[in-house]
Design a protein around this motif. Structure first.
Motif, short mmCIF file in Angstrom:
data_model
loop_
_atom_site.label_atom_id
_atom_site.label_comp_id
_atom_site.label_asym_id
_atom_site.label_seq_id
_atom_site.Cartn_x
_atom_site.Cartn_y
_atom_site.Cartn_z
N ALA A 6 0.83 -1.20 0.00
CA ALA A 6 0.00 0.00 0.00
C ALA A 6 0.87 1.26 0.00
CB ALA A 6 -0.94 0.00 1.21
N GLU A 7 1.95 1.24 0.76
CA GLU A 7 2.87 2.38 0.77
C GLU A 7 3.44 2.62 -0.62
OE1 GLU A 7 5.74 1.35 3.72
OE2 GLU A 7 4.59 2.21 5.37
N GLU A 8 3.88 1.55 -1.26
CA GLU A 8 4.46 1.68 -2.60
C GLU A 8 3.42 2.17 -3.60
OE1 GLU A 8 5.91 -2.23 -3.25
OE2 GLU A 8 7.86 -1.84 -2.29
N PHE A 9 2.21 1.68 -3.47
CA PHE A 9 1.14 2.08 -4.38
C PHE A 9 0.83 3.57 -4.23
CE2 PHE A 9 -3.42 2.78 -5.14
CZ PHE A 9 -3.51 2.37 -6.47
N GLY A 352 -10.31 6.36 -10.14
CA GLY A 352 -10.41 6.17 -11.58
C GLY A 352 -9.26 5.37 -12.17
N ILE A 353 -9.10 5.50 -13.49
CA ILE A 353 -8.11 4.71 -14.23
C ILE A 353 -6.70 4.98 -13.77
CG2 ILE A 353 -7.83 6.44 -16.06
CD1 ILE A 353 -7.86 2.57 -16.45
N VAL A 354 -6.47 6.13 -13.16
CA VAL A 354 -5.12 6.45 -12.68
C VAL A 354 -4.66 5.43 -11.65
CG1 VAL A 354 -5.85 7.98 -10.79
CG2 VAL A 354 -3.66 8.36 -11.91
N ALA A 355 -5.60 4.78 -10.96
CA ALA A 355 -5.21 3.74 -9.98
C ALA A 355 -4.52 2.57 -10.69
CB ALA A 355 -6.45 3.27 -9.23
N SER A 356 -5.05 2.18 -11.85
CA SER A 356 -4.43 1.09 -12.61
C SER A 356 -3.04 1.50 -13.09
CB SER A 356 -5.31 0.70 -13.79
OG SER A 356 -6.57 0.26 -13.36
N ARG A 357 -2.90 2.74 -13.54
CA ARG A 357 -1.59 3.20 -14.02
C ARG A 357 -0.58 3.27 -12.88
NH1 ARG A 357 -4.69 7.09 -17.26
NH2 ARG A 357 -4.00 8.76 -15.86
N ALA A 358 -1.07 3.61 -11.68
CA ALA A 358 -0.17 3.66 -10.53
C ALA A 358 0.34 2.26 -10.20
CB ALA A 358 -0.89 4.26 -9.32
N ALA A 359 -0.52 1.26 -10.31
CA ALA A 359 -0.09 -0.12 -10.04
C ALA A 359 0.98 -0.55 -11.04
CB ALA A 359 -1.30 -1.05 -10.10
N ALA A 375 12.82 9.26 -2.86
CA ALA A 375 13.28 9.56 -1.50
C ALA A 375 12.23 9.25 -0.46
CB ALA A 375 13.67 11.03 -1.41
N ALA A 376 11.17 8.53 -0.86
CA ALA A 376 10.05 8.33 0.06
C ALA A 376 10.39 7.45 1.24
CB ALA A 376 8.86 7.74 -0.70
N GLY A 377 11.46 6.70 1.15
CA GLY A 377 11.88 5.89 2.29
C GLY A 377 10.89 4.79 2.61
N ILE A 378 10.47 4.02 1.58
CA ILE A 378 9.48 2.98 1.81
C ILE A 378 10.00 1.99 2.85
CG2 ILE A 378 8.17 1.13 0.70
CD1 ILE A 378 7.43 3.95 -0.17
N GLY A 379 9.18 1.71 3.86
CA GLY A 379 9.62 0.86 4.97
C GLY A 379 9.04 -0.53 4.91
N ALA A 380 9.10 -1.22 6.00
CA ALA A 380 8.64 -2.60 6.08
C ALA A 380 7.12 -2.67 6.17
CB ALA A 380 9.26 -3.27 7.30
#
Length: 402
Positions: A6-9, A352-359, A375-380
């Motif tokens: 979810a963080e990455e998305f 909307g469709i932008v959700a699919s493009r984000a995936a 630089a978002a620093g995605i964590g565990a």
């Protein structure tokens, strides 16, 4: 807390919504070109020391791509004649003075579409391929009067130096020479907003400068994106999708932006910022109640209430809380998901469709994303979902900005 997926998305979603640097550069060149025009030797306003600058979402770095490719970008700008005063002319005269120069600029630059007049601004529409128009609000300085007003009420005057007054043809005194003009302070608001972004803004600006081997001063502020800006962009798109067909009721961007900035506490990840903001947006420190109306104060001018239309249109107040409840639900569902299909489906009805493009963008190596996402620093991963208030918080007494 949201899962790692979810963080990455959410980080990818912010990147997908972002306006390209090319668009920002195009907007900057446009208002700078107009400023140069107003300072040419033949200009009828040159003697008044005109200054043109961008305001609104383009200045704050929270502009998002239109929902479809055919929509135009709306670039809001201000034209301040710094050597004029409210005692020198009426709102109508100022608007005509600036409008004549904008019309001359259009002819000189070969812009085909005519200049349109809005209630507060002139609208300069560029060629279809440019895909944007610029709203230009005529203004004059108002720092001294603004400081007196704020001091008399015990409010913070830090932003008063950049205060302006603007024109509005709907007002009864539009044709009169009077000190009673509509107030505004987009520069002050932008300074407050940057302060709310905290040290993370300067840290990311320095990182970007090092990456591009440039000096910090050479990095335009719009090239840096913080978690606060990304969260606002996501919330605005969610709002747009939810109120498609109900445009007049939808929560206005300045309310979402102000409440989000108040709620932000320096979170380093987009996901952490988004969930912290959603949990606190209706805090009674930010939405006041004086016993008769609700107040969302303009931080740069606490005498202005961004929710001033709510008493006249109670459906807009209801729409705000309806949207906030829906956003909390949707992003709470998103926070629990791991599989991409489930991530998309949890928010696609509003995003909307932008959700699919984000995936799909999640496959892009982080080094190829805009610096803010990299630089978002995605964590565990985490297993628990965000905790939002179960019921709407009812504002109590005003806290003020003193």
């Amino acid at each position: 807390m949201p899962t790692k997926s979810a963080e990455e998305f959410l980080a990818a979603l912010a990147d997908e919504l972002a306006i390209s640097d090319t668009r920002y550069d195009q907007a900057c060149r446009s208002y700078e070109s107009l400023g140069d025009w107003l300072h040419r030797p033949e200009s009828s306003v040159r003697q008044y020391d005109p200054q043109v600058y961008v305001q609104g979402s383009f200045r704050l770095g929270t502009a998002i791509r239109p929902t479809n490719e055919g929509e135009e970008y709306d670039v809001d700008s201000v034209c301040v004649l710094r050597e004029l005063d409210t005692g020198d002319l009426s709102q109508s005269e100022l608007k005509t003075l600036v409008g004549d120069e904008i019309k001359a600029y259009r002819r000189a630059k070969g812009i085909q579409k005519p200049v349109d007049e809005g209630n507060r601004c002139w609208v300069l529409t560029y060629a279809d391929e440019a895909q944007f128009h610029m709203d230009i609000v005529p203004a004059i300085p108002n720092s001294a009067q603004q400081r007196v007003l704020l001091e008399a009420r015990g409010f913070d005057t830090r932003w008063a130096d950049s205060a302006i007054v603007i024109t509005d043809r709907r007002l009864r005194n539009y044709e009169d020479v009077t000190v009673d003009w509509p107030r505004s302070n987009p520069k002050g608001y932008a300074e407050w907003f940057q302060e709310r972004m905290g040290s993370i803004f300067e840290e990311r600006r320095r990182m970007l400068a090092e990456t591009t081997q440039a000096s910090v001063e050479e990095i335009p502020t719009y090239r840096v994106r913080t978690p606060l800006q990304s969260a606002i962009m996501i919330l605005k798109r969610h709002r747009d999708g939810m109120f498609e067909g109900r445009y007049d009721d939808r929560p206005i961007s300045i309310i979402i932006t102000t409440l989000a900035a108040h709620s932000y506490e320096g979170e380093a990840k987009v996901a952490d910022a988004l969930y912290a903001i959603l949990s606190k947006m209706d805090d009674d420190d930010f939405i006041e109640d004086n016993g008769e109306i609700r107040i969302i104060r303009n931080p740069s001018d606490p005498l202005e209430n961004f929710a001033d239309k709510w008493p006249l249109h109670p459906e807009r107040e209801e729409a705000f809380f309806e949207w906030l409840d829906q956003a909390r639900h949707d992003f709470s569902q998103l926070a629990k998901q791991v599989e991409r299909r489930q991530l998309v489906e949890s928010v696609k009805p509003r995003i909307g469709i932008v959700a699919s493009r984000a995936a799909e963008r999640m496959d892009t190596p982080s080094s190829m994303l805009r610096p803010a996402a990299a630089a978002a620093g995605i964590g565990a991963a985490a297993s628990s979902e965000p905790a939002f208030p179960n019921t709407r918080r009812e504002p109590t007494s005003p806290k003020g900005f003193a």
